[in-house]
Design a protein around this motif. Sequence first.
Motif, short mmCIF file in Angstrom:
data_model
loop_
_atom_site.label_atom_id
_atom_site.label_comp_id
_atom_site.label_asym_id
_atom_site.label_seq_id
_atom_site.Cartn_x
_atom_site.Cartn_y
_atom_site.Cartn_z
N TYR A 435 -60.34 -59.85 18.11
CA TYR A 435 -61.12 -59.18 17.14
C TYR A 435 -62.21 -58.36 17.87
CZ TYR A 435 -59.07 -60.45 12.97
OH TYR A 435 -58.12 -60.57 11.75
N ARG A 439 -62.31 -54.22 17.50
CA ARG A 439 -63.90 -53.66 17.31
C ARG A 439 -63.89 -52.60 18.14
NH1 ARG A 439 -65.68 -59.03 16.49
NH2 ARG A 439 -65.75 -59.67 14.53
N PHE A 448 -69.86 -55.82 15.08
CA PHE A 448 -69.76 -54.97 13.96
C PHE A 448 -69.25 -55.95 13.03
CE2 PHE A 448 -69.47 -50.45 13.22
CZ PHE A 448 -68.74 -50.67 12.15
N ILE A 451 -64.03 -55.96 10.45
CA ILE A 451 -63.29 -54.81 10.86
C ILE A 451 -62.06 -54.65 10.29
CG2 ILE A 451 -61.49 -56.11 12.53
CD1 ILE A 451 -63.66 -53.10 13.50
#
Length: 482
Positions: A435, A439, A448, A451
């Motif tokens: 992840y 991102r 963030f 996503i």
Amino acid sequence: MKEVFLYYILVKNKIMEKEFFENSPIPAGDKPKPEEKEKIVFRAGMSPTESNKKIGPIRSHFYNYAFAKSEAEKGKDSKIIFRVDDTDKEKHTKEKTEDIFRFFTDTLGFRFDITPHNAEKEIGQSVFQSERQEIYQGYLEELFDKHVAFIDKESGLVLFDIKKFIDQYEDTLEIDDLLRGKIKFKLEGNLRRGQKFFPLMRSDKSALYHLASVVDDKTFGVTHVVRGQDKLSIAEFQEMVRISLGLEPKKYLHTPMLLDAEGKMPKGAVKFDDFIKQGIVPHALISYMVSSGYGNPETIYPSLDEFIKNFDYEKIHKNNGKFDQEKLDDINRKLIRKMTPEIYLSSFLLYLVKNNENQLAEQLKDDDNLGKLLVSFRRTPEESLDILRSVLNPQHEEINAEMKKIIKQLLVELDKSAEKIPTPEMLGLEKRKVYDGLRWILVGKYTFPNIDQVFNYLRNKNLLRSRIELAKQTCSEDALPS
């Protein structure tokens, strides 16, 4: 059958008797008069200058407005007038007046009963002091006749003579303050301090505050004056004018001030717009301003209407308060989570405009899905701006060799199918690393919000393929060091 007939006759007679009394004309003198509502009039005196956009004066206006509207909620004939203090011809313009009026109505949500736009129709007179000079002149003549006003030959100013007032009337004045009780003023103190006079009119025959305000209150029928505690020092001057003109007294309410951490009038970022630029949403600033000087300071009011609903002027604090940035930030975060999507987006759009991000504001207005994406994250305006920039135009952070390898694996999978997000199982990697890589590909940074929502937004807007190509280019051997 006979009993039924007799019952019918009895009922018929009763109906006819009732109709007779209901329809019989009642002599005019015997008709009950409708109960008259108690008439209460408040006024919000505004000079069309930026000073009225500072949080100190705004807070007093909030209490003034809430008092007026809460009385109307109780069934009283309560109105609030927007008065324009524009006697300084050089500083005050119609454009500035409209700007300050729109600030209070559009930004703060005030709904004045009498405004510059409907005053002639509603009360038959202007609320612009610049258009009321003949009225002031008439009352000034009365002060001349009573020998408490005179024209200063050197300056051309019309001055009020405090000593002559004391000789004719009294040395001690008293006002009725709803919050502080009876307040007395010893006028001899002004003379001892060397203040023998105060101005009523300029040399160009334009009325000044102490005369214009008293006359306006009389002609508008003002019954209540709610203003900041800093105005308490001028109450005695206006009372001298009122008494000299033989006018009825008003009820006062002087509200507490909002001071800085050192107990002084705040400097620097004290305008409403300054806080909006910093990322404080209007509802949070409004809630903080009213709750910091009213009732339980821990109470959060999600809207101005909510504050008005149970307003009680006796709950206004008597003592001045100190501005607390941490408390404001906390209210800001809490209210952002509770806002409706519409209010959240309008607050963020205001933040963009105040920070000259007009292009981003237009993009957001034209893209409902982008708005929904930001609403789903529910971040502060400052954080939302960073998210918006990253989604629309990512600036990729530098990556190390390990992350570059993971990103290249992800790009291979996305090339095969950009319809779904590659899973950690597909790559045989840790979920966090997968992840983080996604991102970086989509928004250019590791940290963030969700996503998955960004992925779906880019895919639905047909932007996913171009974003993948940008990531490939940025991730090339020449673009970033290993």
